[in-house]
Motif scaffolding. Structure first.
Motif: not given
Length: 184
Positions: A38-41, A60-64, A67-80, A113-115
């Motif tokens: 990711i470059k920017s949101i 924010l929560s994103l799914q990319g 993959t086999l490890e992340f079948p719904t998409g590689v996740p990332c979350d902004s700071s809680a 984690g989205c940075y």
């Protein structure tokens, strides 16, 4: 002897991170080379009634890429702990848009984690949660990539439930531009 303590969602050693990541000196999991990061949101606001720039922000929560490890998409979350919000700037005013890329003070922490997350130039879904005052209605979100040969992704947002301040991403599609700043 000093023993490092990771921040929430952080790491102490590479084994604490998902496959394809390493533990950085800042005790955060970072993607290995070979993935598109990711470059920017950019978040576009439709309306915000009763909102205050002193009390606004989004989680924010994103799914990319799937993959086999992340079948719904590689996740990332902004700071809680630190919502996406630039101090003393009206980020979420009616008709406005705001961009987070880690270049301004505090953005890297807010992005959590989205940075530079390794979604591999794909957004399959995710959600936004409003944590500020007032009634906020987002229009869409756009994500672009550090590798400029990839198209940006734009997702529409649909409110979850009547009272909750949560929006699910829907209809995520490649744009015809590599940058969210080009009007995507």
């Amino acid at each position: 002897c000093f023993t490092p303590t990771p921040t929430p969602g952080g790491c102490v050693r590479d084994e604490d991170c998902p496959t394809g990541h390493i533990c950085s000196s800042a005790l955060q999991c970072r993607a290995l080379d070979g993935r598109v990061l990711i470059k920017s949101i950019t978040i576009k606001t439709q309306s915000c009634t009763g909102c205050s720039q002193q009390s606004e922000g989004v989680k924010l929560s994103l799914q990319g890429e799937e993959t086999l490890e992340f079948p719904t998409g590689v996740p990332c979350d902004s700071s809680a702990e630190f919502p996406l919000n630039h101090q003393d700037i009206d980020d979420f005013g009616t008709g406005g848009s705001t961009r987070f890329d880690g270049s301004l003070t505090g953005e890297e922490d807010m992005m959590g984690g989205c940075y530079k997350a390794p979604l591999n130039a794909i957004v399959n879904g995710g959600s936004l949660t409003w944590v500020g005052e007032g009634e906020w209605t987002p229009s869409h979100i756009c994500v672009d990539w550090r590798l400029t040969s990839n198209y940006a992704y734009k997702c529409q947002l649909q409110k979850v439930g009547r009272r909750e301040q949560v929006w699910q991403m829907a209809d995520c599609k490649k744009t015809l531009s590599q940058s969210c700043q080009d009007g995507a």
